[in-house]
Motif scaffolding. Structure first.
Motif, short mmCIF file in Angstrom:
data_model
loop_
_atom_site.label_atom_id
_atom_site.label_comp_id
_atom_site.label_asym_id
_atom_site.label_seq_id
_atom_site.Cartn_x
_atom_site.Cartn_y
_atom_site.Cartn_z
N LEU A 1 29.08 40.65 31.52
CA LEU A 1 30.17 41.41 30.90
C LEU A 1 30.20 42.84 31.43
CD1 LEU A 1 30.03 40.25 27.17
CD2 LEU A 1 31.82 39.76 28.85
N ILE A 2 29.03 43.44 31.62
CA ILE A 2 28.97 44.81 32.13
C ILE A 2 29.39 44.85 33.59
CG2 ILE A 2 27.42 46.73 32.69
CD1 ILE A 2 25.82 45.95 30.17
N LEU B 1 48.56 45.73 27.10
CA LEU B 1 48.34 44.31 26.87
C LEU B 1 47.87 43.60 28.14
CD1 LEU B 1 51.39 43.43 24.58
CD2 LEU B 1 48.97 43.31 23.95
N SER B 2 48.40 44.03 29.29
CA SER B 2 47.98 43.45 30.57
C SER B 2 46.50 43.73 30.84
CB SER B 2 48.84 44.00 31.70
OG SER B 2 48.43 43.48 32.95
N ILE B 3 46.08 44.96 30.59
CA ILE B 3 44.66 45.31 30.77
C ILE B 3 43.78 44.50 29.82
CG2 ILE B 3 42.97 47.17 30.57
CD1 ILE B 3 45.24 49.11 31.39
N LEU B 4 44.21 44.41 28.55
CA LEU B 4 43.43 43.65 27.56
C LEU B 4 43.33 42.17 27.92
CD1 LEU B 4 44.68 45.23 24.20
CD2 LEU B 4 42.41 45.44 25.24
N THR B 5 44.40 41.62 28.51
CA THR B 5 44.38 40.22 28.92
C THR B 5 43.32 39.98 30.00
OG1 THR B 5 46.73 39.99 28.42
CG2 THR B 5 45.75 38.31 29.84
N SER B 6 43.24 40.88 30.96
CA SER B 6 42.22 40.75 32.02
C SER B 6 40.82 40.81 31.43
CB SER B 6 42.41 41.87 33.05
OG SER B 6 43.70 41.86 33.59
N LEU B 7 40.61 41.72 30.46
CA LEU B 7 39.29 41.84 29.84
C LEU B 7 38.99 40.64 28.94
CD1 LEU B 7 39.35 45.65 28.96
CD2 LEU B 7 38.07 44.52 30.80
N ALA B 8 40.01 40.14 28.25
CA ALA B 8 39.80 38.96 27.40
C ALA B 8 39.42 37.75 28.26
CB ALA B 8 41.06 38.67 26.59
N PHE B 9 40.06 37.62 29.42
CA PHE B 9 39.73 36.52 30.32
C PHE B 9 38.29 36.67 30.83
CE2 PHE B 9 39.61 33.98 34.14
CZ PHE B 9 40.42 32.90 33.85
N THR B 10 37.88 37.91 31.10
CA THR B 10 36.51 38.16 31.54
C THR B 10 35.52 37.74 30.46
OG1 THR B 10 37.24 40.04 32.89
CG2 THR B 10 34.90 39.95 32.29
N PRO C 1 34.38 46.81 36.41
CA PRO C 1 35.28 46.76 37.58
C PRO C 1 36.68 46.26 37.24
CG PRO C 1 33.13 45.86 38.14
CD PRO C 1 33.14 46.05 36.66
N VAL C 2 36.77 45.25 36.36
CA VAL C 2 38.09 44.71 36.00
C VAL C 2 38.91 45.78 35.27
CG1 VAL C 2 39.26 43.08 34.46
CG2 VAL C 2 37.44 42.28 35.96
N PHE D 1 36.05 35.49 28.05
CA PHE D 1 36.08 34.03 27.94
C PHE D 1 35.32 33.37 29.08
CE2 PHE D 1 38.11 30.10 29.41
CZ PHE D 1 37.89 29.28 28.31
N ALA D 2 35.56 33.83 30.33
CA ALA D 2 34.90 33.23 31.49
C ALA D 2 33.39 33.41 31.42
CB ALA D 2 35.45 33.85 32.78
N THR D 3 32.95 34.55 30.91
CA THR D 3 31.50 34.80 30.79
C THR D 3 30.87 33.84 29.80
OG1 THR D 3 31.79 37.13 31.33
CG2 THR D 3 29.76 36.51 30.19
N MET D 4 31.47 33.71 28.64
CA MET D 4 30.89 32.84 27.60
C MET D 4 30.97 31.37 28.00
SD MET D 4 29.70 34.93 25.61
CE MET D 4 29.83 36.70 25.49
N PHE D 5 32.08 30.98 28.60
CA PHE D 5 32.20 29.59 29.05
C PHE D 5 31.22 29.31 30.19
CE2 PHE D 5 34.52 26.41 31.76
CZ PHE D 5 34.25 25.32 30.94
N GLY D 6 31.05 30.27 31.08
CA GLY D 6 30.11 30.09 32.18
C GLY D 6 28.68 29.94 31.70
#
Length: 532
Positions: free
Chosen positions: A404-405, A431-440, A410-411, A442-447
């Motif tokens: 996450l860090i 909202l666009s910035i928050l979407t990129s961070l939310a995806f980060t 960087p994102v 989600f991808a971290t936890m799913f990974g």
């Protein structure tokens, strides 16, 4: 003895073709054959096909301008570069700083035999890469200009000379890389910096290649006269391919003499280089107080040390840490017109550029997946975190927090820079910035979920879990597909509800998904980790 040592060198080079790194067992013969067939098809089929197309575009025009020698000079230079880049790091690791130097030097094997086997290994690797370019070069020329015995003999001598030059330069550059790497306290950074320099150089020449070739073909006659006048030796080298047998014999003789000289120098200095462990820094004890860390801080620091100590780990799982901010800077500088054009094309879907920025950054997070192999990389040392007075939940949260860090900062940086190139209200940009961070998130936890569920602790080579595991493939392609689906859904249908509503929905879905996997990691995942 030489034959056995050479066989050993080649087997180590292609060990993944013979050994199943996940199971630690030898592969069946049919799998080995299939791996080599696939390798040959990719290397000589795909890459060789690219050089065949390049040779076809160059050969005819240059022959018609009576500068066929320049065609061979250019293609030979490409073969040299390809051979050197393909073998220089093998030279560095296999000739000078091989891990079995101490073992072989302790055996009753003459040092000259060890050196010869490793030089032959360097020669074979360099020749293999050089032939990828030289075989299409000769084939296209013989088809275009005509097939004669003199041209065939000269072409073979030219190829052999190039392979010798590749070996010579690989030995010199490999020696330089070995000496420099010994001076680095953290050799992982040396490897990462070398790889990044190669990537930058590759993409620079890749994007410049078209204009450079066009300029070369338009001014081939002029350049030819300049080379003949000021660098006649280059003209002679290129004329070998056209049938200049005397030049071929001269260059071949010089290459053989230099090869013998290099062998002699290496035989005299090999032991000193192989036994050199690099600069040893003298340290004196100084009493100082150490600041006490919390349990989580200590675990997080351990994860960062593991990541930064391994070049393979950094390059394969953390390349986005550098590329994502670089992309943000590039879009800030050059992306304004493109974003305006994007909004103009999709005028029926306002603020498409803001949505697509989020989609692009979400796709790029696939290059940051440090958490996925972090559990498997514990390997046989999994007992260490389990024996410490910490909970499995704390260990897993530290692994997730590292990604996450390293990804979130960087994102966020890139997203903020990109928003300066987007024409949209402040709330849409936020909202666009928050979407990129939310995806980060989600991808971290799913990974990490995949890393725990599909953990492999019995690996032989760490590369098998860093870049070849099923969990890596799932997260890599899964994030791409998910991000692409977000963009496609917006362009096809959801633009009707507006960018603000769509980005808000994405934030809610991604946040909920990330929290679900976080809850699983804290409960079932922690229990599963404790039982590994």
């Amino acid at each position: 003895m030489l034959k056995l040592l050479l066989k050993k060198q080649l087997t180590e080079l292609f060990r993944n073709y013979f050994l199943d790194a996940k199971k630690g067992t030898m592969r069946p013969k049919w799998q080995v054959v299939l791996f080599f067939v696939f390798y040959i098809a990719i290397v000589f089929g795909v890459l060789g096909g690219m050089f065949f197309i390049l040779a076809t575009n160059l050969c005819g025009p240059m022959i018609s301008l009576e500068v066929g020698w320049m065609y061979f000079l250019l293609m030979s230079l490409i073969a040299l570069i390809l051979g050197i880049f393909g073998s220089v790091f093998n030279t560095y690791a296999g000739l000078y700083l091989a891990k079995d130097n101490d073992l072989l030097l302790s055996l009753p094997i003459p040092v000259n035999v060890i050196i010869t086997s490793r030089l032959l290994n360097v020669y074979i690797m360099g020749s293999m890469y050089s032939l990828i370019a030289m075989i299409p070069t000769l084939a296209v020329y013989w088809i275009t200009a005509g097939f004669t015995p003199l041209r065939v003999i000269s072409g073979i001598l030219l190829t052999f000379t190039i392979t010798l030059i590749v070996m010579l330069l690989s030995c010199i550059l490999g020696w330089a890389v070995a000496k420099i790497s010994q001076r680095f306290h953290n050799k992982s950074y040396a490897g990462v910096l070398s790889a990044l320099a190669f990537f930058v150089a590759y993409y620079y020449f890749y994007f410049k290649a078209s204009s450079m070739l066009d300029d070369l073909l338009l001014n081939a006659a002029v350049y030819g006269k300049e080379i003949k006048g000021s660098a006649y030796i280059l003209y002679l080298f290129g004329s070998i391919g056209e049938g200049n047998l005397l030049a071929a014999l001269i260059f071949l003789a010089v290459s053989l003499v230099l090869s013998a000289l290099v062998w002699n120098v290496i035989s005299r200095t090999f032991f000193a280089i192989a036994a050199d462990t690099g600069a040893v820094e003298k340290k004196t004890y100084k009493e100082r107080s150490v600041k006490r860390k919390s349990v989580f801080s200590a675990l997080l620091a351990k994860e960062f040390r593991r990541f930064t100590s391994d070049a393979n780990y950094m390059l394969n799982c953390g390349l986005g840490v550098l590329l994502i901010p670089a992309t943000g800077i590039l879009i800030l500088i050059k992306g304004g017109e493109f974003m305006g054009a994007l909004d103009t094309v999709f005028v029926h879907a306002p603020y498409t550029s803001a949505v697509m920025i989020s989609v692009m950054l979400c796709m790029m997070t696939s290059m940051c997946n440090m958490a996925v192999p972090s559990v498997s990389l514990e390997g046989k040392n999994i007992w260490i975190p389990r024996s410490l007075p910490v909970t499995a939940k704390q260990v897993l949260r530290a692994k997730a927090c590292m990604q996450l860090i390293l990804t979130g900062i960087p994102v966020a940086f890139a997203a903020i820079l990109c928003m300066f190139a987007v024409n949209a209200p402040v709330y849409i940009k936020a909202l666009s910035i928050l979407t990129s961070l939310a995806f980060t998130f989600f991808a971290t936890m799913f990974g990490l979920y995949l890393g725990v569920r599909m953990a492999n602790l019995s690996w032989v080579s760490e590369l098998s879990v860093i870049k070849q595991s099923a969990s890596i493939m799932i997260i890599l392609f899964g994030t791409w597909i998910a991000a692409a689906a977000m963009g496609a859904a917006w362009l096809l249908l959801t633009y009707q509800i507006g960018a603000a509503a769509w980005l808000s929905i994405l934030n809610l879905l991604l946040g909920a998904g990330g929290l679900y996997f976080l809850h699983w990691l804290d409960t079932k995942g922690a229990k599963h980790f404790a039982e590994l």
